[in-house]
Design a protein around this motif. Structure first.
Motif, PDB file in Angstrom:
ATOM      1  N   ILE A 149       0.835  -1.209   0.000  1.00 11.39           N
ATOM      2  CA  ILE A 149       0.000   0.000   0.000  1.00 11.39           C
ATOM      3  C   ILE A 149       0.862   1.248   0.000  1.00 11.39           C
ATOM      4  O   ILE A 149       0.653   2.179  -0.783  1.00 11.39           O
ATOM      5  CB  ILE A 149      -0.954   0.005   1.227  1.00 11.39           C
ATOM      6  N   GLY A 150       1.889   1.283   0.871  1.00 10.90           N
ATOM      7  CA  GLY A 150       2.761   2.445   0.959  1.00 10.90           C
ATOM      8  C   GLY A 150       3.535   2.674  -0.322  1.00 10.90           C
ATOM      9  O   GLY A 150       3.674   3.807  -0.780  1.00 10.90           O
ATOM     10  N   ASN A 151       4.010   1.587  -0.930  1.00 18.33           N
ATOM     11  CA  ASN A 151       4.785   1.699  -2.168  1.00 18.33           C
ATOM     12  C   ASN A 151       3.904   2.166  -3.327  1.00 18.33           C
ATOM     13  O   ASN A 151       4.311   2.989  -4.140  1.00 18.33           O
ATOM     14  CB  ASN A 151       5.396   0.333  -2.508  1.00 18.33           C
ATOM     15  N   THR A 152       2.662   1.637  -3.390  1.00 18.89           N
ATOM     16  CA  THR A 152       1.731   2.029  -4.453  1.00 18.89           C
ATOM     17  C   THR A 152       1.364   3.508  -4.332  1.00 18.89           C
ATOM     18  O   THR A 152       1.323   4.236  -5.327  1.00 18.89           O
ATOM     19  CB  THR A 152       0.450   1.174  -4.380  1.00 18.89           C
ATOM     20  N   TRP A 153       1.116   3.964  -3.096  1.00 17.36           N
ATOM     21  CA  TRP A 153       0.770   5.363  -2.864  1.00 17.36           C
ATOM     22  C   TRP A 153       1.932   6.277  -3.262  1.00 17.36           C
ATOM     23  O   TRP A 153       1.728   7.302  -3.904  1.00 17.36           O
ATOM     24  CB  TRP A 153       0.399   5.562  -1.402  1.00 17.36           C
ATOM     25  N   ARG A 154       3.146   5.891  -2.890  1.00 16.19           N
ATOM     26  CA  ARG A 154       4.316   6.698  -3.233  1.00 16.19           C
ATOM     27  C   ARG A 154       4.521   6.756  -4.743  1.00 16.19           C
ATOM     28  O   ARG A 154       4.820   7.817  -5.298  1.00 16.19           O
ATOM     29  CB  ARG A 154       5.563   6.115  -2.558  1.00 16.19           C
ATOM     30  N   ASN A 155       4.344   5.603  -5.407  1.00 12.39           N
ATOM     31  CA  ASN A 155       4.506   5.574  -6.867  1.00 12.39           C
ATOM     32  C   ASN A 155       3.465   6.454  -7.558  1.00 12.39           C
ATOM     33  O   ASN A 155       3.760   7.107  -8.565  1.00 12.39           O
ATOM     34  CB  ASN A 155       4.404   4.139  -7.393  1.00 12.39           C
ATOM     35  N   THR A 166       4.846  15.398 -11.575  1.00 12.31           N
ATOM     36  CA  THR A 166       5.614  16.414 -10.857  1.00 12.31           C
ATOM     37  C   THR A 166       4.696  17.218  -9.948  1.00 12.31           C
ATOM     38  O   THR A 166       3.471  17.179 -10.078  1.00 12.31           O
ATOM     39  CB  THR A 166       6.308  17.375 -11.833  1.00 12.31           C
ATOM     40  N   VAL A 167       5.311  17.980  -9.024  1.00 13.57           N
ATOM     41  CA  VAL A 167       4.535  18.854  -8.136  1.00 13.57           C
ATOM     42  C   VAL A 167       3.735  19.848  -8.962  1.00 13.57           C
ATOM     43  O   VAL A 167       2.554  20.105  -8.683  1.00 13.57           O
ATOM     44  CB  VAL A 167       5.475  19.595  -7.165  1.00 13.57           C
ATOM     45  N   ASP A 168       4.347  20.404 -10.002  1.00 16.85           N
ATOM     46  CA  ASP A 168       3.656  21.375 -10.860  1.00 16.85           C
ATOM     47  C   ASP A 168       2.470  20.744 -11.573  1.00 16.85           C
ATOM     48  O   ASP A 168       1.424  21.382 -11.754  1.00 16.85           O
ATOM     49  CB  ASP A 168       4.633  21.967 -11.883  1.00 16.85           C
ATOM     50  N   ASN A 169       2.629  19.488 -12.009  1.00 21.35           N
ATOM     51  CA  ASN A 169       1.521  18.801 -12.681  1.00 21.35           C
ATOM     52  C   ASN A 169       0.324  18.659 -11.747  1.00 21.35           C
ATOM     53  O   ASN A 169      -0.812  18.970 -12.129  1.00 21.35           O
ATOM     54  CB  ASN A 169       1.957  17.406 -13.156  1.00 21.35           C
ATOM     55  N   TRP A 170       0.597  18.174 -10.532  1.00 27.33           N
ATOM     56  CA  TRP A 170      -0.497  18.002  -9.560  1.00 27.33           C
ATOM     57  C   TRP A 170      -1.151  19.339  -9.251  1.00 27.33           C
ATOM     58  O   TRP A 170      -2.374  19.436  -9.130  1.00 27.33           O
ATOM     59  CB  TRP A 170       0.020  17.351  -8.275  1.00 27.33           C
ATOM     60  N   ALA A 171      -0.356  20.394  -9.097  1.00 29.94           N
ATOM     61  CA  ALA A 171      -0.900  21.721  -8.814  1.00 29.94           C
ATOM     62  C   ALA A 171      -1.774  22.205  -9.970  1.00 29.94           C
ATOM     63  O   ALA A 171      -2.836  22.804  -9.761  1.00 29.94           O
ATOM     64  CB  ALA A 171       0.230  22.712  -8.555  1.00 29.94           C
ATOM     65  N   PHE A 172      -1.339  21.937 -11.204  1.00 29.83           N
ATOM     66  CA  PHE A 172      -2.115  22.323 -12.388  1.00 29.83           C
ATOM     67  C   PHE A 172      -3.461  21.602 -12.398  1.00 29.83           C
ATOM     68  O   PHE A 172      -4.507  22.219 -12.666  1.00 29.83           O
ATOM     69  CB  PHE A 172      -1.320  21.996 -13.651  1.00 29.83           C
ATOM     70  N   SER A 214       1.280  18.326  -2.402  1.00 29.22           N
ATOM     71  CA  SER A 214       1.928  18.603  -1.117  1.00 29.22           C
ATOM     72  C   SER A 214       2.811  17.437  -0.679  1.00 29.22           C
ATOM     73  O   SER A 214       3.939  17.635  -0.215  1.00 29.22           O
ATOM     74  CB  SER A 214       0.859  18.880  -0.056  1.00 29.22           C
ATOM     75  N   GLN A 215       2.292  16.208  -0.848  1.00 27.52           N
ATOM     76  CA  GLN A 215       3.041  15.022  -0.461  1.00 27.52           C
ATOM     77  C   GLN A 215       4.289  14.849  -1.329  1.00 27.52           C
ATOM     78  O   GLN A 215       5.361  14.515  -0.824  1.00 27.52           O
ATOM     79  CB  GLN A 215       2.144  13.777  -0.590  1.00 27.52           C
ATOM     80  N   HIS A 216       4.140  15.087  -2.628  1.00 28.34           N
ATOM     81  CA  HIS A 216       5.295  14.967  -3.525  1.00 28.34           C
ATOM     82  C   HIS A 216       6.351  16.002  -3.164  1.00 28.34           C
ATOM     83  O   HIS A 216       7.551  15.704  -3.136  1.00 28.34           O
ATOM     84  CB  HIS A 216       4.859  15.144  -4.972  1.00 28.34           C
ATOM     85  N   ASN A 217       5.930  17.211  -2.888  1.00 25.82           N
ATOM     86  CA  ASN A 217       6.865  18.267  -2.492  1.00 25.82           C
ATOM     87  C   ASN A 217       7.590  17.892  -1.207  1.00 25.82           C
ATOM     88  O   ASN A 217       8.798  18.132  -1.060  1.00 25.82           O
ATOM     89  CB  ASN A 217       6.116  19.583  -2.302  1.00 25.82           C
TER      90      ASN A 217
END
Length: 251
Positions: A115-121, A127-133, A180-183
């Motif tokens: 679960i942790g590995n799938t969430w991280r992947n 990218t952070v910018d992609n998620w923000a967009f 936020s998590q990726h950042n």
């Protein structure tokens, strides 16, 4: 007012000239690469990066130049930097896998919880910018549906507009959380590539301590802490040790 317009015009001209200079340098670097002048292309690409003009494509091309000149550690370093900016850069992923096959150290990674590995992947797939967009776009959609809910008269349209607004608002919050998590992962996870051909990893930050194991150039490690001229590292298999900071290149 006239002076303000002149200042704005001056600033705008400066920005335009800088953009044109970057574009010109990039064209020169790409032309050098295309003509097999890899050493000269490396210098040009590095000049662009040193001027704080970074992009996944520049790092990727620089990695290719180093690979062509058989400098595997720097090729790996720049492919990793390209992926840090754009994790789904397929070309960089493919070339990195090829370059990694040329390294001496083959280190198995400790198993991670599914679960942790799938969430991280999932988080690092963009990218952070992609998620923000995505977050901003979804908020805009949610607002449109809420406006439709307020303006429409038909009960059925108002109902579906409200639920659609809530749905897209929820998706927007989810993508904001991922950004936020990726950042947070990027800031907390400091990684590096070993640049020394062969280096002994010590048990403590001094040369007289016990040598635990040996690593070679091109190996990727996680940086945990620093002490004077030494860095504590962790390998994917969980092994820990100290290495001189000068023998590392941060990603």
């Amino acid at each position: 007012m006239k002076h303000l317009l002149l200042i704005l015009l001056f600033i705008s001209s400066g920005v335009t000239l800088k953009a044109e200079k970057i574009e010109s340098d990039l064209l020169i670097a790409n032309d050098l690469y295309a003509n097999g002048k890899y050493e000269e292309a490396i210098v040009k690409y590095q000049e662009i990066l040193d001027a704080n003009n970074v992009s996944t494509d520049i790092y990727y091309n620089l990695g290719n130049c180093y690979y062509k000149t058989k400098n595997v550690p720097n090729a790996i370093l720049n492919y990793e930097k390209a992926l840090k900016l754009k994790p789904d850069n397929e070309d960089a992923l493919f070339n990195l896998s090829i370059a990694n096959k040329l390294t001496v150290d083959k280190i198995d990674r400790l198993p991670e919880l599914f679960i942790g590995n799938t969430w991280r992947n999932l988080i690092t797939s963009k990218t952070v910018d992609n998620w923000a967009f995505y977050s901003v776009g979804l908020i805009f959609l949610a607002l449109l549906f809420f406006v439709a809910y307020l303006l429409m008269q038909q009960a059925i349209i108002k109902k579906y507009s409200f639920y659609a607004g809530v749905f897209f608002l929820g998706l927007s919050l989810s993508t904001f959380l991922m950004a936020s998590q990726h950042n947070s992962i990027v800031k907390k996870s400091s990684e590096a590539i070993i640049s020394a051909p062969t280096i002994s990893i010590q048990s403590e930050p001094n040369e007289s301590s016990e040598a635990l194991f040996t690593l070679h150039e091109g190996t990727k490690v996680t940086l945990l802490e620093t002490s004077n001229d030494w860095s504590k590292i962790k390998l994917p298999n969980g092994n820990l040790g100290w290495i001189k900071s000068k023998d590392l290149e941060k990603i």
